[in-house]
Design a protein around this motif. Structure first.
Motif, PDB file in Angstrom:
ATOM      1  N   VAL A  62      35.250  -5.919 -17.268  1.00 39.82           N
ATOM      2  CA  VAL A  62      34.082  -5.501 -18.001  1.00 39.82           C
ATOM      3  C   VAL A  62      32.846  -6.050 -17.314  1.00 39.82           C
ATOM      4  O   VAL A  62      31.758  -5.584 -17.021  1.00 39.82           O
ATOM      5  N   PHE A  63      32.902  -7.403 -16.942  1.00 41.52           N
ATOM      6  CA  PHE A  63      31.900  -8.038 -16.107  1.00 41.52           C
ATOM      7  C   PHE A  63      31.560  -7.355 -14.870  1.00 41.52           C
ATOM      8  O   PHE A  63      30.524  -7.117 -14.649  1.00 41.52           O
ATOM      9  N   GLY A  64      32.627  -7.208 -14.095  1.00 35.46           N
ATOM     10  CA  GLY A  64      32.650  -6.523 -12.863  1.00 35.46           C
ATOM     11  C   GLY A  64      31.891  -4.995 -12.928  1.00 35.46           C
ATOM     12  O   GLY A  64      31.450  -4.729 -12.065  1.00 35.46           O
ATOM     13  N   SER A  65      32.234  -4.436 -14.108  1.00 38.97           N
ATOM     14  CA  SER A  65      31.688  -2.921 -14.137  1.00 38.97           C
ATOM     15  C   SER A  65      30.250  -2.857 -14.223  1.00 38.97           C
ATOM     16  O   SER A  65      29.401  -2.012 -13.956  1.00 38.97           O
ATOM     17  N   LEU A  66      29.482  -4.142 -14.505  1.00 42.65           N
ATOM     18  CA  LEU A  66      28.000  -4.413 -14.650  1.00 42.65           C
ATOM     19  C   LEU A  66      27.520  -5.146 -13.269  1.00 42.65           C
ATOM     20  O   LEU A  66      26.496  -4.749 -12.862  1.00 42.65           O
ATOM     21  N   THR A  67      28.131  -6.089 -13.123  1.00 37.26           N
ATOM     22  CA  THR A  67      28.036  -6.863 -12.042  1.00 37.26           C
ATOM     23  C   THR A  67      28.110  -5.995 -10.456  1.00 37.26           C
ATOM     24  O   THR A  67      27.241  -6.407  -9.697  1.00 37.26           O
ATOM     25  N   GLY A  68      28.843  -5.052 -10.613  1.00 36.72           N
ATOM     26  CA  GLY A  68      28.887  -4.266  -9.459  1.00 36.72           C
ATOM     27  C   GLY A  68      27.867  -3.537  -8.966  1.00 36.72           C
ATOM     28  O   GLY A  68      27.533  -3.309  -8.082  1.00 36.72           O
ATOM     29  N   TRP A  69      26.857  -3.498 -10.028  1.00 37.09           N
ATOM     30  CA  TRP A  69      25.483  -2.736  -9.577  1.00 37.09           C
ATOM     31  C   TRP A  69      24.472  -4.005  -9.156  1.00 37.09           C
ATOM     32  O   TRP A  69      23.394  -3.574  -8.668  1.00 37.09           O
ATOM     33  N   GLY A  70      24.978  -5.267  -9.027  1.00 36.73           N
ATOM     34  CA  GLY A  70      24.004  -6.227  -8.592  1.00 36.73           C
ATOM     35  C   GLY A  70      23.550  -6.296  -7.323  1.00 36.73           C
ATOM     36  O   GLY A  70      22.360  -6.224  -7.005  1.00 36.73           O
ATOM     37  N   PRO A  71      24.543  -6.101  -6.546  1.00 39.01           N
ATOM     38  CA  PRO A  71      24.263  -5.883  -4.812  1.00 39.01           C
ATOM     39  C   PRO A  71      23.522  -4.681  -4.522  1.00 39.01           C
ATOM     40  O   PRO A  71      23.139  -4.479  -3.434  1.00 39.01           O
ATOM     41  N   ILE A  72      22.939  -3.733  -5.211  1.00 41.59           N
ATOM     42  CA  ILE A  72      22.286  -2.634  -5.027  1.00 41.59           C
ATOM     43  C   ILE A  72      20.968  -2.452  -6.282  1.00 41.59           C
ATOM     44  O   ILE A  72      20.364  -1.581  -5.971  1.00 41.59           O
ATOM     45  N   ALA A  73      20.703  -3.373  -7.119  1.00 45.25           N
ATOM     46  CA  ALA A  73      20.028  -3.331  -8.044  1.00 45.25           C
ATOM     47  C   ALA A  73      18.458  -3.438  -7.799  1.00 45.25           C
ATOM     48  O   ALA A  73      17.596  -2.514  -8.225  1.00 45.25           O
ATOM     49  N   ALA A  74      18.053  -4.128  -6.606  1.00 43.50           N
ATOM     50  CA  ALA A  74      16.783  -3.954  -5.911  1.00 43.50           C
ATOM     51  C   ALA A  74      16.459  -2.771  -5.282  1.00 43.50           C
ATOM     52  O   ALA A  74      15.361  -2.411  -5.113  1.00 43.50           O
ATOM     53  N   ASP A  75      17.325  -1.927  -5.011  1.00 42.18           N
ATOM     54  CA  ASP A  75      17.359  -0.823  -4.160  1.00 42.18           C
ATOM     55  C   ASP A  75      16.291   0.123  -4.886  1.00 42.18           C
ATOM     56  O   ASP A  75      15.685   0.838  -4.085  1.00 42.18           O
ATOM     57  N   TYR A  76      16.483   0.154  -6.088  1.00 46.59           N
ATOM     58  CA  TYR A  76      15.816   1.293  -6.915  1.00 46.59           C
ATOM     59  C   TYR A  76      14.545   1.274  -7.391  1.00 46.59           C
ATOM     60  O   TYR A  76      14.067   1.968  -8.436  1.00 46.59           O
ATOM     61  N   ASN A  77      13.782  -0.332  -7.125  1.00 40.23           N
ATOM     62  CA  ASN A  77      12.729  -0.517  -7.701  1.00 40.23           C
ATOM     63  C   ASN A  77      11.888  -1.282  -6.665  1.00 40.23           C
ATOM     64  O   ASN A  77      10.740  -1.599  -7.047  1.00 40.23           O
ATOM     65  N   CYS A  78      12.085  -1.258  -5.204  1.00 43.44           N
ATOM     66  CA  CYS A  78      11.496  -1.647  -4.350  1.00 43.44           C
ATOM     67  C   CYS A  78       9.997  -1.032  -3.999  1.00 43.44           C
ATOM     68  O   CYS A  78       9.175  -1.809  -3.446  1.00 43.44           O
ATOM     69  N   LYS A  79       9.933   0.033  -4.554  1.00 43.12           N
ATOM     70  CA  LYS A  79       8.656   0.711  -4.460  1.00 43.12           C
ATOM     71  C   LYS A  79       7.599   0.500  -5.697  1.00 43.12           C
ATOM     72  O   LYS A  79       6.625   1.071  -5.531  1.00 43.12           O
ATOM     73  N   LEU A  80       8.028  -0.283  -6.711  1.00 43.70           N
ATOM     74  CA  LEU A  80       7.171  -0.579  -7.602  1.00 43.70           C
ATOM     75  C   LEU A  80       6.211  -1.725  -7.228  1.00 43.70           C
ATOM     76  O   LEU A  80       6.441  -2.485  -6.133  1.00 43.70           O
ATOM     77  N   PRO A  81       5.021  -1.761  -7.889  1.00 42.28           N
ATOM     78  CA  PRO A  81       3.948  -2.345  -7.423  1.00 42.28           C
ATOM     79  C   PRO A  81       4.406  -4.319  -7.228  1.00 42.28           C
ATOM     80  O   PRO A  81       5.057  -4.366  -8.366  1.00 42.28           O
TER      81      PRO A  81
ATOM     82  N   GLU B 283       0.657  -1.223  -0.123  1.00 40.91           N
ATOM     83  CA  GLU B 283      -0.107   0.025  -0.034  1.00 40.91           C
ATOM     84  C   GLU B 283       0.785   1.188  -0.065  1.00 40.91           C
ATOM     85  O   GLU B 283       0.345   2.284  -0.315  1.00 40.91           O
ATOM     86  N   ASP B 284       2.201   1.047   0.277  1.00 39.50           N
ATOM     87  CA  ASP B 284       3.092   2.342   0.354  1.00 39.50           C
ATOM     88  C   ASP B 284       3.994   2.514  -1.087  1.00 39.50           C
ATOM     89  O   ASP B 284       4.615   3.222  -1.184  1.00 39.50           O
ATOM     90  N   ARG B 285       3.697   1.621  -1.692  1.00 43.62           N
ATOM     91  CA  ARG B 285       4.301   1.607  -3.311  1.00 43.62           C
ATOM     92  C   ARG B 285       3.586   2.570  -4.101  1.00 43.62           C
ATOM     93  O   ARG B 285       2.496   3.024  -4.141  1.00 43.62           O
ATOM     94  N   GLU B 286       4.602   2.997  -5.109  1.00 46.13           N
ATOM     95  CA  GLU B 286       4.131   4.024  -5.977  1.00 46.13           C
ATOM     96  C   GLU B 286       4.030   3.463  -7.409  1.00 46.13           C
ATOM     97  O   GLU B 286       4.821   2.538  -7.857  1.00 46.13           O
ATOM     98  N   ASN B 287       2.837   3.595  -8.105  1.00 42.99           N
ATOM     99  CA  ASN B 287       2.753   3.048  -9.272  1.00 42.99           C
ATOM    100  C   ASN B 287       3.539   3.763 -10.441  1.00 42.99           C
ATOM    101  O   ASN B 287       2.937   4.379 -11.438  1.00 42.99           O
ATOM    102  N   LYS B 288       4.786   3.725 -10.443  1.00 45.49           N
ATOM    103  CA  LYS B 288       5.558   4.214 -11.277  1.00 45.49           C
ATOM    104  C   LYS B 288       5.925   3.341 -12.522  1.00 45.49           C
ATOM    105  O   LYS B 288       6.032   2.085 -12.620  1.00 45.49           O
ATOM    106  N   ASN B 289       6.252   4.098 -13.832  1.00 48.40           N
ATOM    107  CA  ASN B 289       6.529   3.327 -15.123  1.00 48.40           C
ATOM    108  C   ASN B 289       7.752   2.472 -14.994  1.00 48.40           C
ATOM    109  O   ASN B 289       8.776   2.882 -14.665  1.00 48.40           O
ATOM    110  N   VAL B 290       7.708   1.098 -15.191  1.00 46.88           N
ATOM    111  CA  VAL B 290       9.007   0.506 -15.418  1.00 46.88           C
ATOM    112  C   VAL B 290       9.877   0.828 -16.456  1.00 46.88           C
ATOM    113  O   VAL B 290      11.424   0.438 -16.110  1.00 46.88           O
TER     114      VAL B 290
END
Length: 515
Positions: free
Chosen positions: A257-276, A63-70
């Motif tokens: 190169v792989f590390g430059s992208l997977t470096g975001w893996g441990p934080i990737a869910a932080d920025y869409n946890c408010k999506l429904p 109920e606290d999440r925001e209906n933002k466009n994916v």
């Protein structure tokens, strides 16, 4: 717990810690924090009232999440990666690994896709759980394992931030050499990065939604200016290694190169946890994947291409690894306007550094309940102080820091992603042994996994990284078989060792403990 308690009684109960997490979520984070800090709580209350985010690692209820466009996922990661900081990674292909431009491009595309896929999977867990990434880690590795991952992630994000502020400062100092000290440039970039993170989640998304537009246009301009200066695709051919040495170069650069992208893996869910929670996982994965892969490849290939320019002025500008000076030389063709573009390019690192700073604070809270009780904004400021000081101290060793840091980074993020993936697919599926996530248990150690399986599998993965790593300070026995300097197989072996060991260990843990 009776629901008849008034707000003050609920908060008092929360402060005592005698409450389950479903009940904990009924009280807003700002109320709890303001009450907890007494007189100082009034100051915090004013901050929260002005728009500063109070929520830290607490679960976001539906109920606290925001209906933002994916689609915001795509735009955010575009902004985060279409930045100055991505350029030096491509530069490393020639600087350290003697790869020709076509071979560098092939490595960037292939290893980039692999890294983007891992991070995109982690991103899908945000809407499903409403939790930050380091809290999700507790469901595979327990409270202790989650704490270990949080420590690794703090070091990762601070490392990323350090490289960001150094490169941004270098570039600002290159606009008019001798006028702006490098230290001042570093501090300017760091302060500008702090502001959106201090305010929190909503401002972070607003900034990242639009920041990519200007920088993407600038990179197109740089491609054109570099072409005018003269790309020489065969420039590196005489220097490129052959045989085992060539394989070693491909694997080592690929790991970076792989590390430059997977470096975001441990934080990737932080920025869409408010999506429904109903948000399509396929859409989240797709938007995140292309939001990472397209800009990273586009910008890293530019860095590799600029290194093929044989004009003596360009060679001299790069000197001992100053990518900012190389870009400044490229923009000299436009004189004063080129300097203006260079300033914009230097400030682009802010978009890259924002998620580092924001998530470093969250990871500090995820170290345990005592840390979570301290407001998120405090940890965000502490992260800012640490990486600014580190940037000033390491400002003369940017290329060495970057190459060593990103390679080592790929090791732990590889086994972290594997453990999280196998937990989700094998054990948390609806028909699996655990039948899903009990999301109310995220901060209750007695209801979370013991964590032995996750920690042991991570240690086994780390052992794989050790025998496969090839760094200046150590070459593992397997890596040593690929040329005199070794070929880095660290992330591949870390992932493989973890993938094989985690399922049986986790099955045994569930059988013995039921969780």
């Amino acid at each position: 717990m009776s629901s008849s308690l008034n707000s003050d009684e609920k908060i008092a109960t929360l402060e005592d810690g005698k409450v389950d997490n479903a009940y904990r979520a009924e009280v807003s984070p700002d109320e709890v924090i303001v009450r907890r800090f007494g007189k100082f709580g009034g100051v915090l209350g004013k901050l929260f009232a002005s728009g500063v985010e109070a929520r830290g690692v607490e679960r976001v209820l539906e109920e606290d999440r925001e209906n933002k466009n994916v689609w915001n996922n795509l735009l955010m990661w575009f902004s985060v990666n279409a930045v100055l900081t991505t350029v030096p990674i491509g530069v490393l292909a020639q600087q350290f690994f003697t790869l020709t431009l076509p071979h560098a491009i092939a490595v960037i595309l292939c290893f980039g896709a692999l890294g983007a896929a891992g991070t995109a999977f982690i991103a899908t867990l945000g809407p499903q759980t409403g939790l930050r990434t380091m809290i999700i880690a507790r469901y595979s590795s327990g409270y202790v394992g989650g704490t270990i991952y949080s420590i690794l992630n703090i070091l990762t994000q601070l490392g990323f931030s350090t490289t960001c502020v150094i490169l941004g400062g270098q570039t600002l100092a290159s606009v008019n050499p001798g006028t702006l000290p490098l230290v001042v440039g570093i501090i300017i970039v760091a302060i500008c990065s702090l502001i959106p993170c201090f305010v929190g989640y909503n401002l972070v998304h607003v900034y990242e939604r639009y920041a990519w537009i200007v920088t993407f246009i600038i990179f197109i301009m740089l491609y054109a200016l570099g072409g005018k200066a003269g790309y020489d695709i065969s420039a590196q051919k005489p220097l490129e290694d052959t045989g085992k040495d060539y394989i070693a170069d491909v694997l080592s650069f690929g790991g970076i190169v792989f590390g430059s992208l997977t470096g975001w893996g441990p934080i990737a869910a932080d920025y869409n946890c408010k999506l429904p929670a109903t948000t399509s996982s396929v859409k989240v994965f797709t938007m995140t994947f292309f939001g990472l892969w397209i800009p990273v490849c586009f910008v890293e290939i530019l860095g590799a291409a600029l290194m093929t320019i044989t004009d003596p002025a360009y060679v001299a500008a790069f000197g001992d690894g100053n990518t900012g000076a190389l870009l400044a030389q490229t923009l000299t063709q436009w004189h004063g306007f080129g300097k203006f573009i260079l300033v914009l390019l230097a400030m682009s690192v802010i978009a890259n550094n924002i998620p580092n700073t924001y998530s470093a604070g969250l990871s500090m809270q995820a170290l345990g309940r005592p840390f979570a009780m301290v407001p998120r904004v405090f940890w965000t400021v502490l992260a800012f102080v640490i990486y600014t000081v580190a940037g000033v101290a390491g400002r003369e060793h940017f290329s060495t820091i970057l190459s060593n840091f990103l390679a080592v980074l790929s090791y732990w993020t590889a086994f972290f992603i594997v453990v999280t993936l196998e937990e989700h697919v094998l054990f948390r599926r609806k028909s699996g042994p655990l039948g899903g996530y009990n999301l109310d248990d995220y901060d209750t150690p007695s209801k979370l996994p013991l964590g032995v399986a996750g920690v042991l599998a991570g240690c086994i993965g780390a052992a794989g990284a050790v025998v496969g790593m090839a760094q200046t300070y150590y070459v593992g026995p397997i890596a040593a078989k690929l040329g005199p300097f070794g070929g880095d197989l660290g992330f591949e072996l870390a992932a493989a060792f973890t993938a094989v060991s985690f399922p049986p260990l986790r099955y045994l843990e569930i059988r013995l403990t039921g969780r």
